[in-house]
Design a protein around this motif. Structure first.
Motif, PDB file in Angstrom:
ATOM      1  N   ILE A  40     -17.759  16.634   8.689  1.00  0.00           N
ATOM      2  CA  ILE A  40     -16.244  16.269   9.096  1.00  0.00           C
ATOM      3  C   ILE A  40     -16.484  15.325  10.472  1.00  0.00           C
ATOM      4  CG2 ILE A  40     -14.558  17.604  10.685  1.00  0.00           C
ATOM      5  CD1 ILE A  40     -15.020  20.065   8.834  1.00  0.00           C
ATOM      6  N   PHE A  46     -16.451  12.055   9.071  1.00  0.00           N
ATOM      7  CA  PHE A  46     -15.203  11.593   8.452  1.00  0.00           C
ATOM      8  C   PHE A  46     -14.179  11.172   9.615  1.00  0.00           C
ATOM      9  CE2 PHE A  46     -10.689  13.226   8.140  1.00  0.00           C
ATOM     10  CZ  PHE A  46     -10.359  12.464   6.963  1.00  0.00           C
ATOM     11  N   PHE A  51      -6.542  -0.637   9.718  1.00  0.00           N
ATOM     12  CA  PHE A  51      -5.084  -0.647   9.184  1.00  0.00           C
ATOM     13  C   PHE A  51      -4.065  -0.968  10.453  1.00  0.00           C
ATOM     14  CE2 PHE A  51      -1.146   2.152   9.497  1.00  0.00           C
ATOM     15  CZ  PHE A  51      -0.426   1.711   8.281  1.00  0.00           C
ATOM     16  N   SER A  73      -5.904   5.732   2.852  1.00  0.00           N
ATOM     17  CA  SER A  73      -4.362   5.193   3.362  1.00  0.00           C
ATOM     18  C   SER A  73      -4.457   6.016   4.713  1.00  0.00           C
ATOM     19  CB  SER A  73      -3.243   5.628   2.486  1.00  0.00           C
ATOM     20  OG  SER A  73      -3.699   6.002   1.264  1.00  0.00           O
ATOM     21  N   PRO A  74      -5.048   5.182   5.731  1.00  0.00           N
ATOM     22  CA  PRO A  74      -4.511   5.769   6.984  1.00  0.00           C
ATOM     23  C   PRO A  74      -3.274   5.819   7.753  1.00  0.00           C
ATOM     24  CG  PRO A  74      -5.907   3.901   7.239  1.00  0.00           C
ATOM     25  CD  PRO A  74      -5.565   4.112   5.684  1.00  0.00           C
ATOM     26  N   VAL A  75      -2.790   6.471   8.694  1.00  0.00           N
ATOM     27  CA  VAL A  75      -1.571   6.229   9.227  1.00  0.00           C
ATOM     28  C   VAL A  75      -1.953   6.360  10.786  1.00  0.00           C
ATOM     29  CG1 VAL A  75      -0.200   7.574   7.457  1.00  0.00           C
ATOM     30  CG2 VAL A  75      -1.366   9.093   9.199  1.00  0.00           C
ATOM     31  N   ASN A  76      -0.976   6.078  11.408  1.00  0.00           N
ATOM     32  CA  ASN A  76      -0.869   5.809  12.942  1.00  0.00           C
ATOM     33  C   ASN A  76      -1.197   7.176  13.724  1.00  0.00           C
ATOM     34  OD1 ASN A  76      -1.185   3.177  13.484  1.00  0.00           O
ATOM     35  ND2 ASN A  76       0.997   2.760  13.464  1.00  0.00           N
ATOM     36  N   THR A  77      -0.806   8.252  13.428  1.00  0.00           N
ATOM     37  CA  THR A  77      -0.955   9.273  14.170  1.00  0.00           C
ATOM     38  C   THR A  77      -2.254   9.825  14.239  1.00  0.00           C
ATOM     39  OG1 THR A  77       0.981  10.246  12.374  1.00  0.00           O
ATOM     40  CG2 THR A  77       0.126  11.924  14.000  1.00  0.00           C
ATOM     41  N   PRO A  78      -2.640  10.115  15.464  1.00  0.00           N
ATOM     42  CA  PRO A  78      -4.005  10.621  15.872  1.00  0.00           C
ATOM     43  C   PRO A  78      -4.471  11.654  14.768  1.00  0.00           C
ATOM     44  CG  PRO A  78      -2.868  10.655  17.626  1.00  0.00           C
ATOM     45  CD  PRO A  78      -1.801  10.215  16.918  1.00  0.00           C
ATOM     46  N   LEU A  79      -5.669  11.597  14.319  1.00  0.00           N
ATOM     47  CA  LEU A  79      -6.276  12.487  13.250  1.00  0.00           C
ATOM     48  C   LEU A  79      -5.992  13.876  13.430  1.00  0.00           C
ATOM     49  CD1 LEU A  79      -7.674  12.345  10.463  1.00  0.00           C
ATOM     50  CD2 LEU A  79      -9.865  12.625  12.003  1.00  0.00           C
ATOM     51  N   TYR A  82     -12.415   7.625   9.737  1.00  0.00           N
ATOM     52  CA  TYR A  82     -11.129   7.589   9.965  1.00  0.00           C
ATOM     53  C   TYR A  82     -10.536   6.820  10.715  1.00  0.00           C
ATOM     54  CZ  TYR A  82      -6.238   9.015   9.258  1.00  0.00           C
ATOM     55  OH  TYR A  82      -4.866   8.897   8.856  1.00  0.00           O
ATOM     56  N   GLN A 119      -2.821  15.538  12.541  1.00  0.00           N
ATOM     57  CA  GLN A 119      -2.331  15.603  10.989  1.00  0.00           C
ATOM     58  C   GLN A 119      -2.580  16.807  10.389  1.00  0.00           C
ATOM     59  OE1 GLN A 119      -3.597  11.940   9.050  1.00  0.00           O
ATOM     60  NE2 GLN A 119      -3.777  10.831  10.771  1.00  0.00           N
ATOM     61  N   PHE A 146      -9.885  14.191   1.904  1.00  0.00           N
ATOM     62  CA  PHE A 146     -10.329  13.527   2.911  1.00  0.00           C
ATOM     63  C   PHE A 146     -10.509  11.911   2.579  1.00  0.00           C
ATOM     64  CE2 PHE A 146     -12.590  17.633   4.764  1.00  0.00           C
ATOM     65  CZ  PHE A 146     -12.011  17.524   6.023  1.00  0.00           C
ATOM     66  N   SER A 195     -10.128  20.612   6.427  1.00  0.00           N
ATOM     67  CA  SER A 195     -11.491  20.676   6.874  1.00  0.00           C
ATOM     68  C   SER A 195     -11.494  22.423   7.026  1.00  0.00           C
ATOM     69  CB  SER A 195     -11.188  20.544   8.454  1.00  0.00           C
ATOM     70  OG  SER A 195     -11.039  19.251   8.803  1.00  0.00           O
ATOM     71  N   PHE A 209      -5.368  17.137   7.718  1.00  0.00           N
ATOM     72  CA  PHE A 209      -6.786  17.013   8.359  1.00  0.00           C
ATOM     73  C   PHE A 209      -7.538  18.558   8.571  1.00  0.00           C
ATOM     74  CE2 PHE A 209      -9.664  17.249  12.124  1.00  0.00           C
ATOM     75  CZ  PHE A 209     -10.928  16.671  11.276  1.00  0.00           C
ATOM     76  N   MET A 237      -7.308  10.184   2.586  1.00  0.00           N
ATOM     77  CA  MET A 237      -6.864  10.064   4.006  1.00  0.00           C
ATOM     78  C   MET A 237      -7.611   8.586   4.401  1.00  0.00           C
ATOM     79  SD  MET A 237      -6.667  13.711   5.533  1.00  0.00           S
ATOM     80  CE  MET A 237      -6.222  13.450   7.077  1.00  0.00           C
ATOM     81  N   ILE A 238      -8.771   8.688   4.199  1.00  0.00           N
ATOM     82  CA  ILE A 238      -9.357   7.205   4.722  1.00  0.00           C
ATOM     83  C   ILE A 238      -8.835   6.154   3.913  1.00  0.00           C
ATOM     84  CG2 ILE A 238     -11.699   6.283   4.605  1.00  0.00           C
ATOM     85  CD1 ILE A 238     -13.250   8.468   5.583  1.00  0.00           C
ATOM     86  N   ALA A 269     -10.942   3.332  10.041  1.00  0.00           N
ATOM     87  CA  ALA A 269      -9.920   2.846   8.897  1.00  0.00           C
ATOM     88  C   ALA A 269      -8.537   2.902   9.593  1.00  0.00           C
ATOM     89  CB  ALA A 269      -9.821   4.059   8.030  1.00  0.00           C
ATOM     90  N   GLN A 270      -8.324   3.610  10.683  1.00  0.00           N
ATOM     91  CA  GLN A 270      -7.026   3.521  11.291  1.00  0.00           C
ATOM     92  C   GLN A 270      -6.911   2.296  12.131  1.00  0.00           C
ATOM     93  OE1 GLN A 270      -6.808   7.209  13.908  1.00  0.00           O
ATOM     94  NE2 GLN A 270      -4.918   7.510  13.203  1.00  0.00           N
TER      95      GLN A 270
END
Lengths: 257, 184
Positions: free
Chosen positions: A23, A26, A37, B105-111, A30, B114, B99, B121, B117, B102-103, A33-34
């Motif tokens: 985790i 990850f 992006f 296609s990431p988005v702007n919101t903090p992990l 991530y 989300q 998981f 988990s 996530f 998600m990697i 990746a962010q």
């Protein structure tokens, strides 16, 4: 502890540890990746802004060509036809025709001036300083406001795209001053420093309170300021605007070289 | 999922108190869990329509297996159940794929803000530990050794992590409209 359970206990601890590491790993991946992006999004936004500006410039150039080749030609033709009229019978007619010729000449000059300032190719061929001087002379001739160009560099080593951008920002700012400031004096300056070019415009108009300035800078619905900020973003320049009631407005654009 | 967890926990406790085992409820809840997780991952994982349909079919097939093994192969009072292990593998694999997606296609919101996530988990943590513990239980039941206390502690810990993560998922999901993946 039962010796039989040692191995499963170690395996259980290892499993929990592996899951935790998974985790954490990850989360790190991530984040990367962010960032990637976000970078791609910014590049896309930049490309979009650039094409938007390119399209706008192309449209302005088309309008400029149309003004020069079509409307300008019609005005010139009208002037030629006025010149070809038979000699007028009375002094009153002579005066009217002379006045019409003068008006037409003024119209032709204005069309040419407008056509020149709209066409980006002129900024490329004549240079930023010369184009700005031309516009300043035109504004000074109108008599509404006195524009001074100081400091004025003799030459600027700028990319033609950046020159066009700076010229458009200059036009937009002058336009805003004429529309809103009620100023009678404007000082425009371009200073080439070691690491940056500072482009400044200051007027002695009515200015504005802090709250209005903040609203204008952050929630403005008008296109003028938005365009200036867009252009600054594209060329990587910083935009600064200061104003106080009855103390005029000061704008500076700092472009790193 | 909330209703399912609530009902299965309550029924489990009730049966434990009345007949000293929660096994029938445990087997029945496995059947529903397979379907629920199949549906959840069907909506969550961005895959082609065929693969998403495969996940759904797999969920229903595993649900059917849970019924069949519970009724005809292992019986309703057998512990640990094969279906529970299959469910653990199914959920763990799908969570890992969630998981991965998600990697991709990431988005702007903090992990940490989300919902998915926390869902992935919690599911991965709980079901991979469950898979391990169930395997160990099976070994212990075949030998004369008693089940050690740490095994129950580990399960309790995994339960707390799972419920904590699911609670966070629900809170975050309530705050924002969750994105689901459109079929490709």
């Amino acid at each position: 502890m039962n010796p039989d359970s040692t191995i499963p206990l170690i395996a259980g601890t290892a499993l929990v540890s592996v899951l935790t590491v998974f985790i954490i790993l990850f989360v790190i991946l991530y984040k990367k990746a962010q960032l990637r992006f976000e970078l791609e999004r910014q590049q896309f936004e930049q490309a979009l802004l650039e094409s938007e500006v390119e399209i706008r410039e192309q449209t302005l150039a088309d309008i400029a060509r149309e003004l020069h080749d079509n409307i300008g030609q019609i005005a010139s033709l009208a002037k030629i036809q006025l010149n070809m009229l038979p000699p007028p019978a009375s002094d009153e007619e002579v005066e009217k025709i002379a006045e019409s010729k003068q008006l037409l000449q003024h119209l032709i000059t204005e069309i040419r001036g407008l056509s020149n300032s709209l066409n980006y190719e002129n900024v490329q061929s004549m240079g930023l300083i010369a184009m700005m001087e031309k516009d300043i002379n035109r504004i000074n001739k109108s008599g509404f406001v006195k524009v001074t160009f100081h400091p004025k560099p003799t030459a600027l080593s700028l990319d033609s795209k950046i020159s066009i951008f700076l010229y458009r920002m200059f036009q937009e700012t002058i336009n805003n001053i004429l529309k809103h400031s009620e100023a009678n004096q404007v000082v425009i300056g371009i200073e080439e420093k070691a690491q940056e070019i500072v482009f400044s415009i200051e007027d002695n108009g009515v200015g504005m309170p802090k709250e209005k300035l903040q609203k204008l800078l952050h929630d403005s619905t008008g296109n003028g300021l938005k365009n200036i900020k867009h252009r600054c973003k594209i060329i990587g320049a910083s935009f600064n605007m200061e104003s106080r009631p009855n103390m005029g407005t000061f704008i500076s654009i700092n472009l790193p070289t | 999922m909330i209703t399912l967890i609530f009902i299965s926990e309550l029924t489990g406790k009730f049966l434990q108190a009345r007949v000293d085992t929660n096994s029938p409820a445990y087997h029945v809840s496995l059947f529903i869990q397979h379907i629920c997780f199949g549906l959840l991952f069907y909506y969550l994982i961005p895959l082609t329509n065929k693969l998403r349909a495969f996940i759904l079919i797999l969920g229903f097939t595993l649900a059917l297996t849970a019924i069949l093994t519970g009724l005809f192969y292992q019986g309703l009072f057998t512990f640990p159940s094969i279906s529970a292990s299959l469910l653990s593998v199914f959920v763990s694999v799908c969570s890992i794929y969630l998981f991965y997606s998600m990697i991709k296609s990431p988005v702007n919101t903090p992990l940490l803000k989300q919902a998915w996530f926390w869902f992935a988990s919690g599911s991965l943590f709980f079901y991979s530990i469950t898979f391990f513990v169930l395997g160990y239980f099976k070994l212990l039941l075949e030998s004369p050794s008693p089940v050690p206390d740490w095994c129950y502690d580990l399960l309790h810990f995994a339960n707390f992590v799972l419920y904590g993560c699911y609670l966070t998922t629900i809170i975050l999901a309530a705050k924002s409209k969750l994105p689901t993946h459109e079929p490709r």
